[in-house]
Design a protein around this motif. Structure first.
Motif, mmCIF file in Angstrom:
data_model
loop_
_atom_site.group_PDB
_atom_site.id
_atom_site.type_symbol
_atom_site.label_atom_id
_atom_site.label_comp_id
_atom_site.label_asym_id
_atom_site.label_seq_id
_atom_site.Cartn_x
_atom_site.Cartn_y
_atom_site.Cartn_z
ATOM 1 N N ALA A 99 0.855 4.048 -2.920
ATOM 2 C CA ALA A 99 0.549 5.449 -2.599
ATOM 3 C C ALA A 99 1.652 6.372 -3.113
ATOM 4 O O ALA A 99 1.379 7.434 -3.686
ATOM 5 C CB ALA A 99 0.371 5.615 -1.092
ATOM 6 N N LYS B 201 -7.401 2.984 -5.368
ATOM 7 C CA LYS B 201 -6.751 4.237 -5.003
ATOM 8 C C LYS B 201 -7.087 5.344 -6.010
ATOM 9 O O LYS B 201 -7.381 6.463 -5.617
ATOM 10 C CB LYS B 201 -5.239 4.001 -4.964
ATOM 11 N N ALA C 55 0.830 -1.205 0.000
ATOM 12 C CA ALA C 55 0.000 0.000 0.000
ATOM 13 C C ALA C 55 0.869 1.261 0.000
ATOM 14 O O ALA C 55 0.559 2.236 -0.693
ATOM 15 C CB ALA C 55 -0.940 -0.006 1.196
#
Length: 149
Positions: free
Chosen positions: A104, A145, A100
């Protein structure tokens, strides 16, 4: 020691220990590696060997679902054992938090705004994660996302 050399050594150990099922799985892996080397006329490095192993793992997982759907647990068990043997040669898996964080950072670095920019993000993420996380799950994470961004 290179990954390919380690696999060859494990094959020799399996031969000496008379582990026929394990030996068969290792021979399948070496055959796939050799096939790719012959087809492309190159010597595979560790990253390329990992790509071959990933492909074989994906094939085995697909086979397991097919065999279980057809109620052939005996064949599914053989494939599961082969998955265990192949997983021994894969690098240490990344945690969900690590993946993650990489996703990001890639979204921020690429300036991606919408799901149409997914290719840019995946191009940044794949070299960092290859072989250490399921790319299908990574792809879902990137989509989520970008959809929420």
């Amino acid at each position: 020691m290179s990954l390919k050399a380690r696999i060859t050594e494990d094959m020799k150990l399996a031969m000496k220990a008379k582990e026929t099922v394990r030996l068969g799985a290792i021979r399948l892996l070496l055959a796939a590696i050799k096939q790719r080397e012959v087809d492309e006329r190159i010597e595979l490095d560790d990253a390329q060997v990992i790509a071959v192993i990933e492909k074989m793992l994906k094939q085995r997982k697909d086979s397991i679902t097919q065999y279980e759907a057809a109620k052939r647990q005996d064949l599914a068990d053989v494939e599961k054992f082969e998955v265990e043997v192949l997983m021994a040669y894969m690098p240490q898996a990344m945690s969900a938090d690590e993946v993650a964080a990489i996703v990001a950072k890639a979204v921020a670095d690429s300036g991606a705004q919408a799901p149409a920019d997914m290719g840019k993000v995946m191009a940044l993420v794949k070299p960092q994660i290859a072989g250490r996380a399921d790319m299908g799950e990574v792809s879902k994470l990137v989509k989520a996302k970008l959809a929420g961004a």
